[in-house]
Each structure stands twice: as structure tokens, then as C-alpha cells.
Design an enzyme around this catalytic site. Structure first.
Site, PDB file in Angstrom:
ATOM      1  N   HIS A   1     -32.556  23.334 -22.845  1.00  0.00           N
ATOM      2  CA  HIS A   1     -31.499  23.005 -21.880  1.00  0.00           C
ATOM      3  C   HIS A   1     -30.114  23.231 -22.481  1.00  0.00           C
ATOM      4  O   HIS A   1     -29.488  22.310 -23.023  1.00  0.00           O
ATOM      5  CB  HIS A   1     -31.664  21.549 -21.437  1.00  0.00           C
ATOM      6  CG  HIS A   1     -30.814  21.169 -20.265  1.00  0.00           C
ATOM      7  ND1 HIS A   1     -30.933  19.975 -19.605  1.00  0.00           N
ATOM      8  CD2 HIS A   1     -29.818  21.828 -19.623  1.00  0.00           C
ATOM      9  CE1 HIS A   1     -30.059  19.904 -18.620  1.00  0.00           C
ATOM     10  NE2 HIS A   1     -29.362  21.016 -18.612  1.00  0.00           N
TER      11      HIS A   1
ATOM     12  N   ARG B   1     -23.266  27.784 -16.673  1.00  0.00           N
ATOM     13  CA  ARG B   1     -22.788  26.407 -16.610  1.00  0.00           C
ATOM     14  C   ARG B   1     -23.184  25.780 -15.277  1.00  0.00           C
ATOM     15  O   ARG B   1     -22.810  26.259 -14.202  1.00  0.00           O
ATOM     16  CB  ARG B   1     -21.265  26.409 -16.755  1.00  0.00           C
ATOM     17  CG  ARG B   1     -20.684  25.024 -16.808  1.00  0.00           C
ATOM     18  CD  ARG B   1     -19.194  25.053 -17.112  1.00  0.00           C
ATOM     19  NE  ARG B   1     -18.752  23.719 -17.457  1.00  0.00           N
ATOM     20  CZ  ARG B   1     -17.575  23.429 -18.009  1.00  0.00           C
ATOM     21  NH1 ARG B   1     -16.735  24.408 -18.285  1.00  0.00           N
ATOM     22  NH2 ARG B   1     -17.257  22.188 -18.289  1.00  0.00           N
ATOM     23  N   ALA B   2     -23.918  24.669 -15.338  1.00  0.00           N
ATOM     24  CA  ALA B   2     -24.477  24.082 -14.113  1.00  0.00           C
ATOM     25  C   ALA B   2     -23.384  23.570 -13.183  1.00  0.00           C
ATOM     26  O   ALA B   2     -23.433  23.785 -11.969  1.00  0.00           O
ATOM     27  CB  ALA B   2     -25.433  22.952 -14.473  1.00  0.00           C
ATOM     28  N   SER B   3     -22.396  22.910 -13.752  1.00  0.00           N
ATOM     29  CA  SER B   3     -21.377  22.306 -12.891  1.00  0.00           C
ATOM     30  C   SER B   3     -20.516  23.361 -12.202  1.00  0.00           C
ATOM     31  O   SER B   3     -19.829  23.061 -11.231  1.00  0.00           O
ATOM     32  CB  SER B   3     -20.492  21.354 -13.696  1.00  0.00           C
ATOM     33  OG  SER B   3     -19.776  22.059 -14.684  1.00  0.00           O
TER      34      SER B   3
ATOM     35  N   HIS C   1     -31.788  21.360 -11.136  1.00  0.00           N
ATOM     36  CA  HIS C   1     -30.476  20.991 -11.689  1.00  0.00           C
ATOM     37  C   HIS C   1     -29.398  21.173 -10.630  1.00  0.00           C
ATOM     38  O   HIS C   1     -29.143  22.276 -10.189  1.00  0.00           O
ATOM     39  CB  HIS C   1     -30.165  21.862 -12.912  1.00  0.00           C
ATOM     40  CG  HIS C   1     -29.200  21.237 -13.865  1.00  0.00           C
ATOM     41  ND1 HIS C   1     -27.972  20.746 -13.479  1.00  0.00           N
ATOM     42  CD2 HIS C   1     -29.274  21.020 -15.207  1.00  0.00           C
ATOM     43  CE1 HIS C   1     -27.351  20.254 -14.547  1.00  0.00           C
ATOM     44  NE2 HIS C   1     -28.115  20.399 -15.601  1.00  0.00           N
TER      45      HIS C   1
ATOM     46  N   TYR D   1     -25.963  14.045 -11.261  1.00  0.00           N
ATOM     47  CA  TYR D   1     -27.059  14.612 -12.067  1.00  0.00           C
ATOM     48  C   TYR D   1     -28.244  13.641 -12.126  1.00  0.00           C
ATOM     49  O   TYR D   1     -29.391  14.018 -11.863  1.00  0.00           O
ATOM     50  CB  TYR D   1     -26.583  14.915 -13.497  1.00  0.00           C
ATOM     51  CG  TYR D   1     -25.780  16.180 -13.684  1.00  0.00           C
ATOM     52  CD1 TYR D   1     -25.096  16.788 -12.633  1.00  0.00           C
ATOM     53  CD2 TYR D   1     -25.679  16.773 -14.940  1.00  0.00           C
ATOM     54  CE1 TYR D   1     -24.350  17.938 -12.832  1.00  0.00           C
ATOM     55  CE2 TYR D   1     -24.934  17.930 -15.140  1.00  0.00           C
ATOM     56  CZ  TYR D   1     -24.267  18.511 -14.088  1.00  0.00           C
ATOM     57  OH  TYR D   1     -23.531  19.645 -14.285  1.00  0.00           O
TER      58      TYR D   1
ATOM     59  N   HIS E   1     -32.289  15.780 -18.036  1.00  0.00           N
ATOM     60  CA  HIS E   1     -31.669  14.475 -18.328  1.00  0.00           C
ATOM     61  C   HIS E   1     -32.748  13.406 -18.403  1.00  0.00           C
ATOM     62  O   HIS E   1     -32.640  12.342 -17.777  1.00  0.00           O
ATOM     63  CB  HIS E   1     -30.607  14.138 -17.283  1.00  0.00           C
ATOM     64  CG  HIS E   1     -29.800  15.333 -16.860  1.00  0.00           C
ATOM     65  ND1 HIS E   1     -29.918  15.921 -15.626  1.00  0.00           N
ATOM     66  CD2 HIS E   1     -28.925  16.106 -17.548  1.00  0.00           C
ATOM     67  CE1 HIS E   1     -29.126  16.985 -15.557  1.00  0.00           C
ATOM     68  NE2 HIS E   1     -28.516  17.130 -16.712  1.00  0.00           N
TER      69      HIS E   1
ATOM     70  N   GLU F   1     -28.656  19.817 -23.876  1.00  0.00           N
ATOM     71  CA  GLU F   1     -27.550  20.140 -22.969  1.00  0.00           C
ATOM     72  C   GLU F   1     -26.212  20.119 -23.690  1.00  0.00           C
ATOM     73  O   GLU F   1     -25.206  19.655 -23.143  1.00  0.00           O
ATOM     74  CB  GLU F   1     -27.517  19.216 -21.739  1.00  0.00           C
ATOM     75  CG  GLU F   1     -26.713  19.853 -20.601  1.00  0.00           C
ATOM     76  CD  GLU F   1     -26.793  19.106 -19.266  1.00  0.00           C
ATOM     77  OE1 GLU F   1     -27.286  17.983 -19.229  1.00  0.00           O
ATOM     78  OE2 GLU F   1     -26.372  19.699 -18.262  1.00  0.00           O
TER      79      GLU F   1
ATOM     80  N   ARG G   1     -19.571  14.928 -24.992  1.00  0.00           N
ATOM     81  CA  ARG G   1     -19.253  15.751 -26.165  1.00  0.00           C
ATOM     82  C   ARG G   1     -18.790  14.949 -27.363  1.00  0.00           C
ATOM     83  O   ARG G   1     -18.516  15.502 -28.414  1.00  0.00           O
ATOM     84  CB  ARG G   1     -18.184  16.774 -25.791  1.00  0.00           C
ATOM     85  CG  ARG G   1     -18.623  17.634 -24.616  1.00  0.00           C
ATOM     86  CD  ARG G   1     -17.650  18.743 -24.288  1.00  0.00           C
ATOM     87  NE  ARG G   1     -18.166  19.498 -23.140  1.00  0.00           N
ATOM     88  CZ  ARG G   1     -17.716  20.677 -22.753  1.00  0.00           C
ATOM     89  NH1 ARG G   1     -16.744  21.261 -23.413  1.00  0.00           N
ATOM     90  NH2 ARG G   1     -18.242  21.288 -21.711  1.00  0.00           N
TER      91      ARG G   1
END
Lengths: 339, 339
Positions: free
Chosen positions: B6, B69-71, B176, B192, B221, B282, B288
Site C-alpha cells: 500500500h 495518490r488516492a486522495s 480505497h 477512509y 487501513h 501507506e 507523516r
């Protein structure tokens, strides 16, 4: 003393539920609501004695904080007047149970929320429930649109008049959605969990408890996904430049123990401060069966607390002390009874 | 070998993101899309070397399954044509990373989903990604309406043509979502998690894997709220008169390890069968920062797996064996390289 902070009247006599069906049908037909049926004390007693009270005695808890059936609140159905009429009926049924079984139940109110309506009626019903019915808390639906999520986050000023009244009356709210009219969300398997997680994240993003330092929320179902992802939430608070969760939220937010297996409860008591955990089972509720792995009811959460690796004093806080702190009106009622 | 299942290209060179901004502005203005910018290999290399590759080496993983990038998938923005154009650009950027760093990255595709559109374009792009770009899997957005949840559950026949293609190509999907345009849902803190939980519950309600016995989904997640509430889900399957989760879902559903603290991972490996857990971090993603409680990055999930009380063989299954089983095209690529 063992206080279950999360019980709903899921076994209410059928005429009450039938009246709701008829009420909504009348609303859709543009007709006035039907007359509310006579429900005898015997019916109320039977609905409790053969269900909640039986299990309370079997499982060994003492007192249940009792509110109308969450999935039937149905704030997304009808309008403000329909919601108010139904809510008054529901809260009055709780009052009857409390009066018939004062040793075993104490009342928490449903509110007449309605999408698009302001909170005037909800505030008035909260005052009635607390001042006239003797209730000690309230259930607040963060999504009165029933899985459409069309209302504003809990940190929005929209909610402030209600919070002011809650603070004045010194009652906490359990943040609890109702049924889902969104086909994507199973009510008790998705919508409930999602709402718990969503509410907590909204609180991280906002600064609600700066404005209301004594406001208290219970996030049910063990806090949704939150304790399992506690590292994520600590990290997100940091990324959003919010204070540490300890000071930002955890003087005001509490999780119940409606987590239906031992490993989940073990994680909850490991990750979340003892002071923030309140005993709850939500029986008779979403999951009514017996776990084939244990031979016991999934929702007999007292067993998991009993088996958790915590001290006796921590266990007592979860079962009683924390609940009495979060519900000061309950504490006062119990003290008045010498308990 | 340690395979991170991921990873998203969250550090893509800025001209790519700027093009998306310009593309959406052009769409709103009714104008054609702007020309896609030249992005040099040096820019791509710098975006990876200083970020993902640096952390991969520091943390000691080997290969990352890498997707756009998922978002930023943003399926709710624009229309089918806009989504397709953007998706092709995004997948092509992943292909460039894989070609530049073939030892470290393998590709997974974004799909050009769009609310209201059928899946024809998504199926065509999946074929292109697998057959032409050499990708090994796909990200499937269960809510292309971006937090409005206006599409149908994953068990609906709407999705079947895509599943047929996935089965034919033998590629799994990670379920996702992308960004949230619903003010109630913070993307990485609520949307999410909710999507993960929701997807799993949809699968409980349906019988999808009866129709597609070899279809495989990764719920990221750490499965949202699911493992923490595993008792609830076992009990709900029982109440819905569905088979036990073992046979009903767990030959087809897998959870990654994107759970950012030790107790969460400990619960995951305790509750969920080893065969259903795939290593994932992820990174560089939602969280971060460095956990002040440990002094390490929240999303350095390898540390939690290393510290979990599981056997070495179970650890290896999470890090490699299970991932290779779920992604047979990856397994074939690695075998071809003698790995």
C-alpha cells in the site's frame, strides 16, 4: 455497583411501534396523526421483565441508563412536528419504565431533531426530559438525515444552543445515529461505527471544548474505529496542529464498552485512559446471538471487562465511578438513595 | 523479502498536480483541457529518491506496490472524460516510476470511475494498465461520489462487469476511497475508515464471492473498524443468517497493516487469520509525523510487525507470502526475476 450506560428500549410494546408506522403513513397522506394507543402497565412490565431485566439479573449488572430505541428515532422521517410528537411518546415510554422499575433503570432522552430544523424543539424537549421526567442525559444524532450526512459537523455553531442547555443542565450526550436510509450503510454494521469515527474526527478538527469546557460526549460502540487507530488519531491531531488528544478531547469525550469480543475490549482498556471508559452493553440491541467461540452472548460485555487485565479499582471506575462522574444527575439521584 | 502492498505516489512532481487544477478549471469553464506538461526523468527521480526510496531504505522494506495518490483520484470531480484523462496521466506517472526504479516499485492502477457512468472506461483502463503497463492490481473506489455515497454497494450487479475483468486478468482490488467533498467527513480521519468498514459490511450482507469465488479485495487501513469489532461482525453475519465469516468472506478479503500503533497491530494479528494480513504502510501518506511515545514514524508499520507476538513464519507471510498469493501477477514477475 454496575451501571450500564448504554441501553435502549428495543422491546417496547408493539402498539407503540405500530403507532409510529401509522403516524408516518398519516403524514405522507397529509392527514393528522392517529390517536396514541392505550398501553397498559402490564404490557410495559412484560416487555421489560422478559427481556432486559432478565438479562440484567443473569449477567449481574445493577442499573441501566435507558433511552428510546436508537434505530427507531428516525429523525430523517416526517418533519419537525412529526419528530417532536414521536419523541415525546418515546421519552414518555422511558419514563414509564423508570417509574415501574426505579431500581433498575434511569432515563436518557431522545431529541426531536429534524433535518433543516433548528434546535428549539430539541432544547425544549431536553428541558422537559430533565426537569419534568428526571432524565440524566440525552442522545444526540450527528446525522439526522439518516445516512445522507447533510447536516453540519458537531463543532458547527448550529449545535451551540443545545450545548449551552446541556451545560446549564449538566447532562452529557451520547452521540448516536439512528437508522440509515442510504443503501450503502447497514445501520448497526456500518452507519453506527462510521458515525462514531466521524464524530471523533470532527472533534479533533474543531475546538469545541474550548468554547464548552464542561460539555461531555459519550461516543458509543467503543468509539467506532478510534481506539484501534489511536496512533492515526494522535498523528492526525499533530498534523492538524491541534493539541495532544489528552488535553484537546479527553477531558470531555468518553467511550463505552460496546465492543463484542475480548480482544477488542483488551485493546480499549490498553489504549484509552481508564477515566474515559464507561461500561455499556447496548443490550438487547444490534447483536443478540451467542458467540460460538465462547458460548456466551456477544453483547455480554461485563464478561470482557471482568476478564480484562486491569486492576480492581480500574474495573470499578469503568463499572460505576466514571459513569457517575459523566452523569452527575445520576450521581445525585444515587446519593439521595444512599448509594 | 518485504513487500509493502500500500503505497501511493503522494510526492508526484508539482506540474502533474498543477495540470489537474488547470484541467478542472478548464472543465468548469467549458474549455478543452490544457496541454499536459513535460516532466523530466530527473524530476520523477528526485520526487522518489528524496521521499519514498529514502524511507524504504531506512525502514528496510524491499518492494512497494505503488498506485496514484488516492486522495487525488477525485472521481467526484468533472465527468467521465475528465476522470479518464486524469487517470491515464496518473497511471502513466506510476509506470514511469516503475520503469525508473524496477527493483523498488510495481504498479497498481487508478480507475476512471465517475458518478453515474458505467464501468466501460474503467474496464478498458484496467486492461491497458495490466496488459500494456504491466500493473498487478487496481484501486477501486466504493464511493466515486466523494463522501456523498450516492453509488450502489459493492455487491450490486452494477460492479459485475469490472469484477469479471478482474477475475479474467487475475488482479485484486484495493477498496480505497478518494477525497471527501462532504464537510462531515475528514478524508483520512473519517472517510477512509468509514469506507473500509462500510465495504466489509456490504460484503457481509451480500453473496458476492459465491458469484466470483476467485475475486480478491484488500480492505486497507487495517480493515477500518472491523478487526476491533470482529465480534460484532461475526454476530451480525449470524443475525443476517449468512455463513460464518471464515467461509463467507475470508477466502477473498484481506486487510493491510496500515494501523499506526503497536496495540492496533497486536489486535489485528490476534483476531484476523494470518493468511488474511498483508504488510502495508501507506507511506508517505495520511500521518507523516513521529510518534512522541516511540520516537519513530507513526506509519513505520514494519516496526509493529517486527514487535508483534507472532512466529517468524507468520511474519514472513505478512511481509511476502500472502502478498504474492493475493497478487499472482506480482508473484510471476518476481519469479521471472528469480526472486
Amino acid at each position: 455497583m454496575i451501571i450500564d450506560c448504554h441501553g435502549h428500549y428495543t422491546t417496547v410494546p408493539e402498539p407503540h411501534n405500530q403507532w409510529r408506522v401509522d403516524q408516518l403513513a398519516a403524514f405522507k397522506a397529509g392527514l393528522p396523526s392517529p390517536a396514541y394507543p392505550e398501553i397498559s402497565d402490564a404490557e410495559v412490565i412484560a416487555s421489560i421483565e422478559g427481556n432486559q431485566l432478565k438479562l440484567i439479573k443473569e449477567r449481574g449488572s445493577d442499573l441501566t441508563i435507558f433511552s428510546p430505541r436508537a434505530s427507531h428515532m428516525g429523525h430523517h422521517e416526517g418533519d419537525q412536528a412529526v419528530s417532536l410528537e414521536w419523541t415525546v411518546r418515546c421519552n414518555n415510554m422511558i419514563k414509564r419504565v423508570v417509574d415501574l422499575f426505579p431500581e433498575y433503570f434511569v432515563g436518557v432522552a431522545q431529541l426531536p431533531q429534524s433535518p433543516g430544523a433548528d434546535l428549539t424543539a430539541s432544547i425544549a424537549e431536553l428541558e422537559r426530559a430533565v426537569n419534568e421526567l428526571g432524565f440524566i442525559g440525552v442522545n444526540l444524532n450527528p446525522d439526522p438525515s439518516g445516512g445522507q450526512w447533510q447536516t453540519l459537523p458537531l463543532t458547527d455553531k448550529y449545535w451551540y444552543p443545545l450545548y449551552e442547555k446541556m451545560v446549564e443542565l449538566d447532562v452529557p450526550a451520547m452521540i448516536h445515529v439512528s437508522a440509515s436510509c442510504n443503501v450503502n450503510f447497514h445501520a448497526t454494521g456500518a452507519h453506527y461505527m462510521n458515525a462514531d469515527t466521524t464524530a471523533f474526527m470532527q472533534l479533533i478538527q474543531g475546538d469545541l471544548f474550548k468554547d464548552f469546557p464542561t460539555l461531555r460526549f459519550i461516543i458509543p460502540h467503543g468509539g467506532g474505529a478510534v481506539p484501534y487507530h489511536w496512533g492515526r488519531y494522535r498523528g492526525l491531531a499533530d498534523m492538524l496542529k491541534q493539541p495532544s488528544l489528552d488535553t484537546h478531547l479527553m477531558n470531555n469525550v468518553f467511550f463505552d464498552t460496546c465492543v463484542y469480543h475480548q480482544p477488542g475490549i483488551d485493546l480499549l482498556v490498553e489504549v484509552i485512559d481508564n477515566k474515559n471508559i464507561l461500561f455499556g452493553s447496548e443490550m438487547i440491541g444490534a447483536v443478540r446471538g451467542i458467540d460460538p467461540q465462547t458460548g456466551h452472548y456477544f453483547d455480554d460485555t461485563k464478561r470482557y471487562i471482568d476478564a480484562a487485565k486491569i486492576s480492581q479499582s480500574e474495573r470499578e471506575s469503568i463499572f460505576e465511578g466514571n459513569v457517575r462522574k459523566v452523569f452527575p444527575r445520576l450521581d445525585a439521584q444515587l446519593e439521595a438513595r444512599g448509594l
